[in-house]
Design an enzyme around this catalytic site. Structure first.
Site, PDB file in Angstrom:
ATOM      1  N   GLU A   1      -0.538   8.097   5.773  1.00 13.58           N
ATOM      2  CA  GLU A   1      -1.670   7.408   6.386  1.00 13.58           C
ATOM      3  C   GLU A   1      -2.624   8.427   7.006  1.00 13.58           C
ATOM      4  O   GLU A   1      -2.204   9.523   7.408  1.00 13.58           O
ATOM      5  CB  GLU A   1      -1.119   6.460   7.472  1.00 13.58           C
ATOM      6  CG  GLU A   1      -2.215   5.693   8.204  1.00 13.58           C
ATOM      7  CD  GLU A   1      -1.651   4.609   9.131  1.00 13.58           C
ATOM      8  OE1 GLU A   1      -0.416   4.518   9.274  1.00 13.58           O
ATOM      9  OE2 GLU A   1      -2.474   3.856   9.703  1.00 13.58           O
TER      10      GLU A   1
ATOM     11  N   ASN B   1      -2.726  -4.840   5.114  1.00 12.38           N
ATOM     12  CA  ASN B   1      -1.581  -4.226   5.788  1.00 12.38           C
ATOM     13  C   ASN B   1      -1.316  -4.958   7.094  1.00 12.38           C
ATOM     14  O   ASN B   1      -2.254  -5.216   7.868  1.00 12.38           O
ATOM     15  CB  ASN B   1      -1.885  -2.747   6.114  1.00 12.38           C
ATOM     16  CG  ASN B   1      -0.792  -2.122   6.968  1.00 12.38           C
ATOM     17  OD1 ASN B   1       0.304  -1.844   6.485  1.00 12.38           O
ATOM     18  ND2 ASN B   1      -1.070  -1.928   8.262  1.00 12.38           N
ATOM     19  N   GLU B   2      -0.081  -5.304   7.329  1.00 11.99           N
ATOM     20  CA  GLU B   2       0.328  -5.943   8.594  1.00 11.99           C
ATOM     21  C   GLU B   2      -0.707  -6.973   9.047  1.00 11.99           C
ATOM     22  O   GLU B   2      -1.232  -6.903  10.167  1.00 11.99           O
ATOM     23  CB  GLU B   2       0.607  -4.891   9.671  1.00 11.99           C
ATOM     24  CG  GLU B   2       1.772  -4.000   9.276  1.00 11.99           C
ATOM     25  CD  GLU B   2       2.363  -3.147  10.423  1.00 11.99           C
ATOM     26  OE1 GLU B   2       1.738  -3.038  11.487  1.00 11.99           O
ATOM     27  OE2 GLU B   2       3.469  -2.618  10.222  1.00 11.99           O
TER      28      GLU B   2
ATOM     29  N   TYR C   1      11.057  -0.904  11.313  1.00 13.54           N
ATOM     30  CA  TYR C   1      11.244   0.346  12.048  1.00 13.54           C
ATOM     31  C   TYR C   1      12.447   0.210  12.970  1.00 13.54           C
ATOM     32  O   TYR C   1      12.732  -0.873  13.495  1.00 13.54           O
ATOM     33  CB  TYR C   1      10.000   0.666  12.888  1.00 13.54           C
ATOM     34  CG  TYR C   1       8.828   1.164  12.058  1.00 13.54           C
ATOM     35  CD1 TYR C   1       8.808   2.470  11.586  1.00 13.54           C
ATOM     36  CD2 TYR C   1       7.760   0.336  11.744  1.00 13.54           C
ATOM     37  CE1 TYR C   1       7.735   2.951  10.832  1.00 13.54           C
ATOM     38  CE2 TYR C   1       6.685   0.798  10.984  1.00 13.54           C
ATOM     39  CZ  TYR C   1       6.685   2.105  10.540  1.00 13.54           C
ATOM     40  OH  TYR C   1       5.632   2.577   9.789  1.00 13.54           O
TER      41      TYR C   1
ATOM     42  N   GLU D   1       7.093   0.263   4.715  1.00  8.92           N
ATOM     43  CA  GLU D   1       7.186   1.126   5.897  1.00  8.92           C
ATOM     44  C   GLU D   1       8.593   0.971   6.458  1.00  8.92           C
ATOM     45  O   GLU D   1       9.015  -0.150   6.767  1.00  8.92           O
ATOM     46  CB  GLU D   1       6.146   0.743   6.951  1.00  8.92           C
ATOM     47  CG  GLU D   1       4.721   1.052   6.502  1.00  8.92           C
ATOM     48  CD  GLU D   1       3.676   0.811   7.588  1.00  8.92           C
ATOM     49  OE1 GLU D   1       3.997   0.929   8.798  1.00  8.92           O
ATOM     50  OE2 GLU D   1       2.523   0.497   7.215  1.00  8.92           O
TER      51      GLU D   1
ATOM     52  N   GLN E   1       6.685   8.490   7.846  1.00 13.51           N
ATOM     53  CA  GLN E   1       5.636   8.860   6.922  1.00 13.51           C
ATOM     54  C   GLN E   1       5.912  10.270   6.411  1.00 13.51           C
ATOM     55  O   GLN E   1       6.839  10.923   6.915  1.00 13.51           O
ATOM     56  CB  GLN E   1       4.280   8.827   7.625  1.00 13.51           C
ATOM     57  CG  GLN E   1       3.906   7.438   8.164  1.00 13.51           C
ATOM     58  CD  GLN E   1       2.413   7.285   8.401  1.00 13.51           C
ATOM     59  OE1 GLN E   1       1.606   8.055   7.910  1.00 13.51           O
ATOM     60  NE2 GLN E   1       2.047   6.277   9.184  1.00 13.51           N
TER      61      GLN E   1
HETATM   62  O1  AHR Z   1       3.248   3.986  10.606  1.00 15.07           O
HETATM   63  C1  AHR Z   1       2.453   3.774  11.732  1.00 15.07           C
HETATM   64  C2  AHR Z   1       1.920   2.351  11.818  1.00 15.07           C
HETATM   65  O2  AHR Z   1       3.007   1.476  11.934  1.00 15.07           O
HETATM   66  C3  AHR Z   1       1.185   1.827  10.613  1.00 15.07           C
HETATM   67  O3  AHR Z   1      -0.156   2.162  10.596  1.00 15.07           O
HETATM   68  C4  AHR Z   1       1.338   0.352  10.751  1.00 15.07           C
HETATM   69  O4  AHR Z   1       1.272  -0.306   9.498  1.00 15.07           O
HETATM   70  C5  AHR Z   1       2.671   0.184  11.461  1.00 15.07           C
HETATM   71  O5  AHR Z   1       2.569  -0.674  12.520  1.00 15.07           O
END
Ligand code: AHR
Length: 491
Positions: free
Chosen positions: A25, A173-174, A242, A295, A346
């Site tokens: 990103e 995205n999201e 995450y 992600e 990432q």
């Molecule tokens: O990876 C960092 C951020 O985490 C990304 O931009 C977003 O999609 C997620 O919330």
């Protein structure tokens, strides 16, 4: 002594190579001073990209890289990143880190990076601060044949006569959060609108809808409710997951309890995949909506990386992060009938990254080595494994001691095992069912005596794999806090 069965007659499916995908990103130091150093830099580079990262990436066969966000995507105007005069803009993250987007890396540069490392580009398109015409135009610019449209001619003027043929397009995205703060039903209607335009603009496109975060099963259900009666222009459904531990401050100096908590939380992704997928199946949408975990990774507090907080979300990675990588990739392999792609977040100088770099310095993290050790799984047939291992850890976050997956390809089996215990070695005997195996094999091992171990600019190879010969017909010892990859010839 644990028994580990490899049940050859029970094939799970083919492991899509894209499960070993990446994410880059425009945020903090991922590109600028990370992947990208600029053509005039004294740091060795290929057309502006850091050569050391290109060389190392090529070695792990990266199948696909997602770009340009993340949240960044939802205020990105692709036209800012083409041609000579590129504007400097505020970006999604400017309010968080006070940095501006110079647009030095745009469509041409990013596709060149992909070509240099042999990966497919996967573009995440803005659907929040734009219209469907913008995505139509970006697709036109990337895919129309030489000399056809005005945008194809502009592409040629900008140095690229032949199309980029970008196939993978994320529609937002999201969108439950930064991408427009939509409800699932609102997003589903937006998706239907954007997707039909995008598919029509490029029939080879592989379109990925924004799916849920984590355990938001309601998102999946309500989206599918609206989607089911549409033209079904969809090829994948994203999921973000995450892993973090509340109130933990230093990702290089955690307690043993936090070791187990972090790993235990990462294992939850298995149930999350199963539950989202069962909702998708319940709507009969599994042919359109295989999961794209675009992600995933550990999210530690900022500031532990070499830039000491200057690069937003840059974090150090220890052997614990490598264990999370290994266990997560095992889960993806074991669910390759449900997961068609995954992109670790990432690539550089950020969350759960494979590289930390600044100026002349560049190191690979323990997670990089896991991707290297697992690369043989790409495109192979996953077979079922059963391990009667005990639980380790304490209290809320007991974890099974052994995480494992196996796959077969070209007369070999690749077996990847992580001993999730920070305390005890594991002794394992292999029990292949339905296939004879050669006794002698080479194992690659990633481990360290100190479970806080990590690599730094000063000590870049503190955590690095080694190889050893093993006799798989006798007991194999998997050291505590270690990851082992074994390539075994069939008899
Ligand atoms: O990876 C960092 C951020 O985490 C990304 O931009 C977003 O999609 C997620 O919330």
């Amino acid at each position: 002594m644990e028994k580990l069965y490899i049940v050859y007659p029970e094939e799970i499916g083919q492991i899509n190579p894209n499960i070993y995908g990446h994410f880059a990103e425009h945020i903090g130091g991922v590109f600028y001073d990370g992947l990208w150093v600029g053509k005039d830099s004294k740091v060795e580079n290929i057309n502006g990209f850091r050569k050391e990262i290109i060389d190392k990436l090529k070695k792990i066969n990266p199948p696909i890289i997602r770009w340009p966000g993340g949240c960044f995507a939802e205020t990105y105007d692709w036209k800012d990143g083409i041609g000579e005069d590129r504007p400097t803009r505020i970006n999604w993250w400017t309010n968080t880190d006070n940095r501006y987007e110079s647009n030095q890396v745009g469509t041409h540069e990013f596709v060149e990076l992909c070509e240099l490392v042999g990966a497919e580009p996967y573009f995440a398109a803005n659907i929040t601060s734009t219209t469907p015409l913008e995505i139509r135009d970006w697709i036109d610019y990337c895919t129309s044949p030489k000399d056809s449209t005005t945008l194809a001619k502009l592409r040629e003027k900008n140095g690229r006569p032949e199309p980029f043929n970008v196939k993978y397009w994320g529609i937002g995205n999201e969108n439950w959060g930064g991408g427009g703060n939509m409800t699932p039903k609102t997003y589903a209607h937006e998706y239907r609108k954007y997707a039909i335009i995008a598919k029509n603009a490029y029939l080879n496109s592989i379109l990925i809808a924004c799916g849920p975060n984590d355990v938001n099963y309601n998102w999946t259900q309500e989206f599918m409710d609206v989607f089911q009666s549409s033209s079904k222009a969809m090829n994948g459904f994203s999921l973000h997951y995450y892993t973090s531990v509340e109130n933990a401050d230093d990702p290089t100096n955690f307690s043993k309890d936090e070791w187990y908590k972090m790993i235990g939380k990462s294992l939850k992704i298995e149930e999350i995949i199963e539950r989202h997928y069962s909702i998708i199946k319940g709507y009969g949408m599994e042919d359109y909506a295989k999961l794209v975990v675009d992600e995933w990774g550990c999210w530690h507090p900022s500031g532990s990386g070499p830039s000491k907080g200057y690069n937003l979300y840059e974090q150090q990675s220890t052997i614990r992060d490598a264990m999370v990588s290994a266990a997560t990739l095992n889960i993806f392999n074991n669910h390759c009938d449900k997961v068609m792609m995954a992109n670790v977040a990432q690539l550089a100088n950020n969350l759960h990254c494979l590289f930390l770099a600044s100026g002349e310095n560049c190191i690979a993290t323990p997670t990089y080595h896991v991707f290297d050790m697992y690369k043989e799984h790409q495109g192979a047939k996953a077979v079922k494994t059963i391990c009667d291992s005990k639980n380790v850890g304490s209290g809320e976050f007991d974890v099974p001691q052994i995480s494992v997956s196996a796959s077969q390809k070209d007369g070999y089996t690749t077996l990847t095992i992580a001993n999730l215990s920070a305390d005890e070695d594991a002794n394992i005997t292999l029990e292949p069912v339905g296939q004879n195996l050669c006794g002698e094999a080479t194992a690659t091992v990633l481990t360290h005596d100190n479970y806080h171990a990590h690599n730094t600019f000063e000590s870049p190879e503190n955590v690095t794999p080694y190889s050893e010969e093993v006799d798989i017909l006798s007991t194999i010892t998997i050291k505590k806090a270690s990851i082992v990859s074994i390539k075994i010839k069939h008899n």
